[in-house]
Design a protein around this motif. Structure first.
Motif, short mmCIF file in Angstrom:
data_model
loop_
_atom_site.label_atom_id
_atom_site.label_comp_id
_atom_site.label_asym_id
_atom_site.label_seq_id
_atom_site.Cartn_x
_atom_site.Cartn_y
_atom_site.Cartn_z
N GLY A 28 0.64 -1.17 0.07
CA GLY A 28 0.13 0.00 -0.04
C GLY A 28 0.81 1.39 0.14
N PRO A 29 0.09 2.56 -0.08
CA PRO A 29 0.76 3.72 0.08
C PRO A 29 1.89 4.02 1.21
N GLY A 30 1.29 3.33 2.40
CA GLY A 30 2.25 3.31 3.65
C GLY A 30 3.57 2.94 3.39
N ARG A 31 4.03 2.34 2.44
CA ARG A 31 5.15 1.90 2.16
C ARG A 31 6.38 2.90 2.01
N PHE A 32 5.88 4.06 1.45
CA PHE A 32 6.78 5.01 1.21
C PHE A 32 7.41 5.77 2.34
N VAL A 33 6.75 5.54 3.78
CA VAL A 33 7.30 6.28 4.88
C VAL A 33 8.05 5.23 5.84
N LEU A 34 8.29 4.07 5.28
CA LEU A 34 9.20 2.99 5.96
C LEU A 34 10.42 3.25 5.90
N ALA A 35 11.46 2.74 6.79
CA ALA A 35 12.83 3.16 6.96
C ALA A 35 13.49 2.56 5.51
N ALA A 36 13.23 1.19 5.06
CA ALA A 36 13.87 0.66 4.13
C ALA A 36 13.47 1.66 2.89
N TYR A 37 12.43 2.16 2.64
CA TYR A 37 12.20 2.89 1.61
C TYR A 37 12.92 4.10 1.54
N ILE A 129 19.90 -9.46 14.14
CA ILE A 129 20.95 -8.59 14.31
C ILE A 129 20.88 -8.09 15.80
N PRO A 130 22.03 -8.23 16.61
CA PRO A 130 21.76 -7.84 18.00
C PRO A 130 21.35 -6.57 18.22
N ARG A 131 20.46 -6.22 19.06
CA ARG A 131 19.66 -5.06 19.47
C ARG A 131 20.80 -3.88 19.78
N GLY A 132 20.66 -2.92 19.21
CA GLY A 132 21.18 -1.78 19.34
C GLY A 132 22.47 -1.81 18.54
N GLN A 133 22.79 -2.72 17.70
CA GLN A 133 23.95 -2.75 16.73
C GLN A 133 23.87 -1.83 15.53
N ILE A 134 22.76 -1.84 15.22
CA ILE A 134 22.50 -0.84 13.91
C ILE A 134 20.96 -0.36 14.12
N SER A 135 20.81 0.83 13.48
CA SER A 135 19.59 1.52 13.41
C SER A 135 19.13 2.05 12.17
N MET A 136 17.90 2.36 11.96
CA MET A 136 17.36 2.68 10.74
C MET A 136 17.03 4.16 10.76
N PRO A 137 16.95 4.90 9.73
CA PRO A 137 16.61 6.19 9.59
C PRO A 137 15.20 6.72 9.66
#
Length: 174
Positions: A28-37, A129-137
């Motif tokens: 759906g259109p909500g995909r554009f607000v996801l971190a991966a997008y 992935i261990p919690r806190g190792q990486i973060s997303m935008p």
């Protein structure tokens, strides 16, 4: 339709309209607000490492890969993976993931990460992935950050915020 009729091919620009339709249907259109997008928007995906499943001229599923960076680490990010509803639960998505992982290994990628469900991706070789190792935008459920390590130690090199690899290279030259 028989699974024998489904062919797996490298993605081409001609597939783009159908891939967009599949992703719209799946997310759906909500995909554009996801971190991966947000990450993909910064530099696009690797068409040479992205694949489609077709039944005749119909694209029934697709998977894309994007080059990413996080700290000193480099990897590919798998996604989106989407399958048309009439073709779900037939193993097509799992086959696309396997094809993409094989291509990533052949291309020398050290690891593949994704945001997804561990019950689905775990049997395909992904681990949390261990919690806190990486973060997303943008916000994500940290329990859904998964990785498939190709080169030993590659996932441990990923740290901090994940971004498109092209932005990391630009930042390194500043």
């Amino acid at each position: 339709m028989s699974l024998a009729d489904v062919k797996y091919l490298p993605e081409t620009p001609a597939h783009d309209p159908q891939i967009e339709a599949i992703n719209d249907e799946a997310f759906g259109p909500g995909r554009f607000v996801l971190a991966a997008y947000k990450i993909r928007e910064a530099g696009g995906h690797e068409r040479a490492l992205s694949f489609v499943a077709v039944d005749g001229d119909l694209v029934v599923a697709s998977v894309r890969m994007t080059r990413i960076a996080a700290g000193a680490g480099r990897a590919l990010m798998l996604g989106p993976l989407a399958v048309r509803p009439a073709f779900k639960n037939l193993g097509i998505g799992r086959r696309l993931v396997a094809i993409a992982l094989e291509a990533a290994a052949k291309a020398g990628a050290p690891a593949v990460i994704l945001v997804g469900d561990e019950p689905y991706y775990g049997p395909l070789g992904f681990k949390r992935i261990p919690r806190g190792q990486i973060s997303m935008p943008r916000p994500v459920d940290l329990d859904r950050l998964l990785s498939h390590e190709i080169t030993p130690g590659a996932v441990a090199r990923l740290s901090g915020e994940v971004g498109h690899a092209s932005q990391a290279r630009a930042a390194e030259h500043v």
